[in-house]
Design an enzyme around this catalytic site. Structure first.
Site, mmCIF file in Angstrom:
data_model
loop_
_atom_site.group_PDB
_atom_site.id
_atom_site.type_symbol
_atom_site.label_atom_id
_atom_site.label_comp_id
_atom_site.label_asym_id
_atom_site.label_seq_id
_atom_site.Cartn_x
_atom_site.Cartn_y
_atom_site.Cartn_z
ATOM 1 N N GLU A 28 -7.875 11.788 13.258
ATOM 2 C CA GLU A 28 -7.114 10.550 13.470
ATOM 3 C C GLU A 28 -6.107 10.662 14.612
ATOM 4 O OE1 GLU A 28 -4.808 7.068 10.953
ATOM 5 O OE2 GLU A 28 -5.677 8.789 9.931
ATOM 6 N N LYS A 87 0.860 -1.191 0.000
ATOM 7 C CA LYS A 87 0.000 0.000 0.000
ATOM 8 C C LYS A 87 0.888 1.229 0.000
ATOM 9 C CE LYS A 87 -3.176 2.843 2.657
ATOM 10 N NZ LYS A 87 -3.854 3.096 3.941
#
Length: 413
Positions: A215, A165
């Site tokens: 986050e 990723k």
């Protein structure tokens, strides 16, 4: 240096936010607000970035704390907005004045001995009255087509299993018709994104980084630590039904894979430093004003606090997570630098605080704008996996940039 902590009453939250957002350090989330004022009492330099975190705690402990008792994060606290590049030079700043208001309303002020004569008027007053601003001009870097081309290049490498990723970002820079007031922007973000942590920090290059991050990278409290990684995104509108986007996001193989890579990495990093690690069995939906994400809570603990790493040591383990960098970390970073051709600066870097006990909170520094006079810069990224569609990832970054700039503009870009 001697600092004195005092439990207080009567602090007006709006006045505190306005003062810290304009000239100090502001972190305001659902659990409370922490603000630094009065300039720098001390600066802890980290010439090699997160490679130098060992020196930070000793530097904070060299100062002396007197006065009332208080919980973690109300005494000797240093703030930092660190670069995305984990080895780039960085610094933590210990302000002369720290003001903390917790969710239950309890409040403390900690002052350095040199700050005793500094004025601190935090009684209720008038707030900023600047409305939404307009843009004279703006430029994407890279362009939409070039960004999609970069994603396609990354997908080819992902399908060959050279990386698992990678997060690719792009920026928009431009000029406003008038100078933006960081206090007005912070107040607007607080209203628009109540589930986020609002921040306003000065940067080393003389700009101010203002935004709303959802986050949590790491929260360290004694022998325990927590993280809340987010990955997997869908754009939503005020009229979108919760069931519609929740079923799509939870049922999306691409987004579930992207999220699992991030959550598994956080679990693995915690497991290298803690005795016990637990994580949600299934991701949950984190709904923001115009976006929704998949999120997983991860918790770690050890038997004794003395065995627990401090907040910056955990940060060294975690940053950059696969949510902003990629997997494997080093290979993904090299791919990012080869495709983006720009230094991200503080975008997607850790942003937060640590105290002299080693406790702290660090958030991912994104969903914000960098301001300097009438100039602005904003970034947004998308997680790229083998199943990614370049056009869809391009539109995801556009939706994220629009979400950020809607706090400044009458209409999104």
């Amino acid at each position: 240096m001697i600092f004195t902590r005092q439990k207080v009453e009567g602090i007006d939250l709006n006045s505190l936010r306005h003062a810290a957002a304009r000239t100090g350090w502001l972190l305001e989330g659902p659990d409370g607000v922490r603000a630094g004022l009065g300039g720098a009492a001390d600066t802890v330099s980290l010439p090699n970035g997160l490679g130098d975190v060992d020196r930070a705690l000793d530097a904070l402990r060299a100062h002396q704390l007197e006065g009332d008792l208080g919980p973690a994060g109300t005494g000797i606290v240093a703030f930092g907005s660190l670069p995305f590049d984990r080895m780039a030079p960085a610094a933590l700043t210990l302000p002369h004045i720290l003001v903390t208001i917790l969710r239950d309303g309890d409040a403390w002020i900690t002052r350095s001995e040199q700050a005793s004569d500094l004025p601190l008027d935090l009684a209720a007053g008038y707030g900023p009255d600047q409305g939404l601003l307009e843009i004279d001009s703006f430029t994407f870097d890279p362009t939409a087509d070039d960004y999609a081309h970069g994603v396609a290049r990354a997908v080819d490498l992902l399908r060959r299993h050279e990386v698992d990723k990678v997060v690719l970002a792009r920026s928009v820079t431009g000029t406003l018709r008038e100078v933006a007031d960081p206090a007005a922007l912070a107040a607007r973000l607080r209203s628009r994104e109540p589930a986020c942590t609002i921040y306003s920090f000065p940067t080393d290059d003389g700009r101010r980084f203002v935004g709303a991050t959802p986050e949590l990278l790491v929260r360290r409290t004694g022998a325990t630590a927590s993280a809340h990684p987010l990955a997997g995104t869908i754009a939503v509108t005020p009229h979108t039904g919760d069931e519609d986007f929740q079923s799509w996001l939870l049922g999306s193989a691409k987004n579930r894979h992207e999220h699992a890579v991030v959550a598994d990495e956080v679990v693995s990093k915690f497991a290298s430093a803690y005795e016990r690690v637990t994580a949600d069995a299934e991701p949950s939906i984190v709904r923001l004003r115009s976006l929704a994400h998949l999120g997983t809570w991860v918790h770690a603990s050890c038997e004794h606090e003395v065995d627990a790493p401090d907040a910056l040591e955990i940060l060294r383990l975690m940053h950059p997570t696969a949510a902003v960098g990629g997997i494997p970390r080093d290979e993904a970073y090299r791919l990012i630098t080869s495709i983006e051709h720009r230094d991200r600066g503080v975008y997607a870097g850790p942003l937060g605080w640590m105290d002299s006990r080693g406790d702290g909170e660090w958030w991912v520094g994104f969903r914000g704008v960098l301001l300097h006079g009438r100039e602005f810069e904003a970034w947004a990224g998308a997680g790229i996996v083998a199943e990614s569609d370049p056009m869809a990832e391009r539109e995801e970054t556009r939706a994220k940039l629009s979400s950020v700039l809607a706090a400044l503009l009458v209409e999104s870009i």
